[in-house]
Motif scaffolding. Structure first.
Motif, PDB file in Angstrom:
ATOM      1  N   VAL A 100       0.526  -1.020  -0.276  1.00  0.00           N
ATOM      2  CA  VAL A 100      -0.115   0.135  -0.132  1.00  0.00           C
ATOM      3  C   VAL A 100       0.635   1.433   0.033  1.00  0.00           C
ATOM      4  O   VAL A 100       1.231   2.245  -0.733  1.00  0.00           O
ATOM      5  N   GLU A 101       1.714   1.655   1.301  1.00  0.00           N
ATOM      6  CA  GLU A 101       2.603   2.880   1.434  1.00  0.00           C
ATOM      7  C   GLU A 101       4.017   3.213  -0.173  1.00  0.00           C
ATOM      8  O   GLU A 101       4.004   3.985  -1.181  1.00  0.00           O
ATOM      9  N   ALA A 104       1.488   3.633  -3.016  1.00  0.00           N
ATOM     10  CA  ALA A 104       1.161   5.698  -2.894  1.00  0.00           C
ATOM     11  C   ALA A 104       2.516   6.520  -3.029  1.00  0.00           C
ATOM     12  O   ALA A 104       2.378   7.146  -4.095  1.00  0.00           O
ATOM     13  N   THR A 105       3.082   5.651  -3.246  1.00  0.00           N
ATOM     14  CA  THR A 105       4.905   6.233  -3.469  1.00  0.00           C
ATOM     15  C   THR A 105       4.956   6.623  -5.328  1.00  0.00           C
ATOM     16  O   THR A 105       5.798   7.983  -5.717  1.00  0.00           O
ATOM     17  N   SER A 114      -4.454   7.809  -6.666  1.00  0.00           N
ATOM     18  CA  SER A 114      -3.969   7.136  -5.247  1.00  0.00           C
ATOM     19  C   SER A 114      -4.370   7.471  -4.358  1.00  0.00           C
ATOM     20  O   SER A 114      -5.009   8.806  -3.845  1.00  0.00           O
ATOM     21  N   LEU A 117      -0.477   9.905   0.528  1.00  0.00           N
ATOM     22  CA  LEU A 117       0.625   9.318   0.645  1.00  0.00           C
ATOM     23  C   LEU A 117       0.267   9.505   2.171  1.00  0.00           C
ATOM     24  O   LEU A 117       0.522   8.667   3.219  1.00  0.00           O
ATOM     25  N   ARG A 118      -0.919  10.559   3.123  1.00  0.00           N
ATOM     26  CA  ARG A 118      -0.877  10.501   4.286  1.00  0.00           C
ATOM     27  C   ARG A 118      -1.949   9.135   4.222  1.00  0.00           C
ATOM     28  O   ARG A 118      -1.698   8.723   5.495  1.00  0.00           O
ATOM     29  N   ALA A 120      -1.956   6.223   2.450  1.00  0.00           N
ATOM     30  CA  ALA A 120      -1.512   5.043   2.297  1.00  0.00           C
ATOM     31  C   ALA A 120      -0.190   4.719   3.930  1.00  0.00           C
ATOM     32  O   ALA A 120      -0.365   3.833   4.521  1.00  0.00           O
ATOM     33  N   ARG A 121       0.406   6.163   4.338  1.00  0.00           N
ATOM     34  CA  ARG A 121       0.880   5.628   5.836  1.00  0.00           C
ATOM     35  C   ARG A 121       0.497   5.378   7.238  1.00  0.00           C
ATOM     36  O   ARG A 121       0.901   4.451   7.871  1.00  0.00           O
ATOM     37  N   CYS A 123      -3.224   4.269   7.488  1.00  0.00           N
ATOM     38  CA  CYS A 123      -3.339   2.784   7.251  1.00  0.00           C
ATOM     39  C   CYS A 123      -2.599   1.770   7.315  1.00  0.00           C
ATOM     40  O   CYS A 123      -3.149   0.997   7.103  1.00  0.00           O
ATOM     41  N   ARG A 124      -1.746   1.500   7.223  1.00  0.00           N
ATOM     42  CA  ARG A 124      -0.269   0.872   7.093  1.00  0.00           C
ATOM     43  C   ARG A 124       0.105   0.979   8.675  1.00  0.00           C
ATOM     44  O   ARG A 124       1.113   0.003   9.074  1.00  0.00           O
ATOM     45  N   ASN A 125      -0.621   0.897   9.953  1.00  0.00           N
ATOM     46  CA  ASN A 125       0.466   1.452  10.957  1.00  0.00           C
ATOM     47  C   ASN A 125      -1.335   1.573  11.905  1.00  0.00           C
ATOM     48  O   ASN A 125      -2.158   2.982  11.984  1.00  0.00           O
TER      49      ASN A 125
END
Length: 439
Positions: A100-101, A104-105, A114, A117-118, A120-121, A123-125
């Motif tokens: 995911v992250e 997005a990058t 996409s 970036l916010r 994606a970041r 949602c991965r944590n």
């Protein structure tokens, strides 16, 4: 002037595409070259071999596949830049959670749609979700390695849930009733692994599937969930129903409004989101977690059956930046995972149902489904054994422990329940319980 390059889409976690069978075929039908990235594993190598040798496989249209781990973002970017010399990359889609992250990058680098970036970041944590979305989240605390090693985690609200920050698919999530159970649970994680302990939220569990374009929700719907938490300490998803028949109109509206606020807080731009909530006793939705990708299991398939249109079609349109819509639900669909006794899997039978059992390892693809007209009779769409015969089945503690499932659809919730009862009575997972299986 035309530069001679054809249009392409890059799919990260491409071999998860067996769960999203209309994505690659839909892209090829648009004249797009489909380029895939995935992390190598024995299971994915089997899927890769199947898609290269079976013209009817849903991933047969994948033009190229690069084996690159999600933990190597620089190499992922370089691979896409290399592909860009031969193709005009118009879209980037992440199917696997780990991608995911980095996806997005790459999308940000290319200037294509996409989630952002916010989104994606965060949602991965799980910790970032709890802190950034605290107004809709349960009370929680991040436990340091020192607190865990010292035997005093400094938490006194029970029952509680312990979950690792960066894992997925229910892995490592466990319910604890008191301090002794909490200390025992914490000892099971890796020494440096970030772990959250949080207040247990009781109540009906749902997910919300949302399609977002240009920051606006163009479709959202609550999906009912079942877990194996009752009578145990784990929270493995054992069923999904789309749309959720247990929610009344007021609760549905509250859930969708909360989810829209969450997406705006994340500045979620373009893509699909899968959020999970508990409905409290007062009807208030409480966020469990949110992902910036398509839902797993068969949830997108359920919405194909419920609306008559594959959700992958809308996902692809959003990724390409095209004006996109998705129809409302007109029917109910349900996926049910079957319980099993630990042992060696011998067979899965469905006597009297008239629907054959498909074994995943026969073609490494899920059987296709066919949406029915809105008012058509209830139907068994598939029965699938997801593990090969001879597999050692353990207690279901995480998603990967599940062995078999079926998918049904119906015009009404009552008809759906009735056909589920038929399936429950007829389908059996046969295991040799004389063989000890380690948990």
């Amino acid at each position: 002037m035309p530069d001679g390059r054809g249009d392409a889409v890059v799919v990260f976690g491409a071999l998860f595409g067996t769960r999203y069978p209309h994505l690659v075929a839909g892209a090829v039908a648009r004249g797009l070259t489909v380029l895939g990235v995935d992390a190598r594993s024995p299971g994915k190598e089997l899927v890769d071999r199947a898609r290269r040798t079976d013209a009817g496989h849903p991933l047969a249209g994948l033009d190229q596949l690069a084996w690159i781990d999600a933990e190597r973002p620089e190499q992922l970017l370089e691979q896409v830049i290399e592909w860009g010399r031969q193709h005009r990359v118009r879209a980037v889609i992440a199917l696997g959670e780990d991608f995911v992250e980095p996806a997005a990058t790459v999308a940000d680098y290319l200037g294509v749609p996409s989630p952002g970036l916010r989104a994606a970041r965060v949602c991965r944590n799980k910790l970032l979700q709890r802190r950034m979305l605290s107004e809709v989240s349960p009370l929680s605390r991040l436990l340091s390695a020192e607190e865990r090693a010292g035997g005093d985690p400094g938490w006194d609200t029970f029952p509680a849930v312990v979950k690792p920050v960066a894992r997925q698919a229910s892995s490592g999530v466990i319910r604890v009733a008191g301090p002794a159970e909490l200390r025992a649970a914490l000892s099971e994680y890796e020494p440096g692994e970030p772990v959250l302990v949080e207040q247990l939220v009781e109540g009906h569990e749902i997910s919300v599937e949302a399609l977002v374009q240009h920051g606006e929700v163009i479709f959202s719907s609550p999906t009912g969930k079942r877990t194996n938490e009752h009578g145990g300490d784990f929270f493995v998803e054992m069923g999904h129903t789309a749309p959720d028949p247990e929610l009344d109109a007021a609760t549905t509206a509250a859930v969708l409004e909360t989810n829209t606020r969450v997406l705006r807080r994340l500045d979620f731009r373009d893509g699909i989101a899968h959020a999970e909530y508990r409905i409290g006793a007062d009807g208030t939705p409480v966020l469990m977690e949110i992902a910036a990708r398509a839902a797993g299991d068969s949830i997108l398939m359920l919405y194909h059956l419920a609306t008559g249109v594959p959700m992958e079609t809308a996902l692809l349109g959003i990724a390409l930046g095209e004006p996109t819509t998705y129809p409302p639900v007109r029917r109910y669909a349900r996926q049910v995972y079957l319980p099993h006794r630990p042992g060696i899997l011998r067979d899965v039978t469905a006597d009297g149902l008239g629907t054959p059992v498909t074994w995943l390892d026969e073609r490494w693809m899920w059987p296709p489904v066919q949406p029915s007209p809105a008012g058509a009779p209830a139907r068994i769409q598939m029965i699938m054994a997801g593990r090969p015969a001879g597999t050692a089945l353990a207690e279901i503690r995480q998603s990967g422990d599940r062995s078999s499932m079926y998918v049904i659809d119906a015009a009404t919730a009552g008809e759906l329940d009735a056909i589920e009862a038929r399936c429950t009575a007829a389908i059996e997972v046969h295991t040799d319980v004389r063989t000890e299986v380690a948990a």
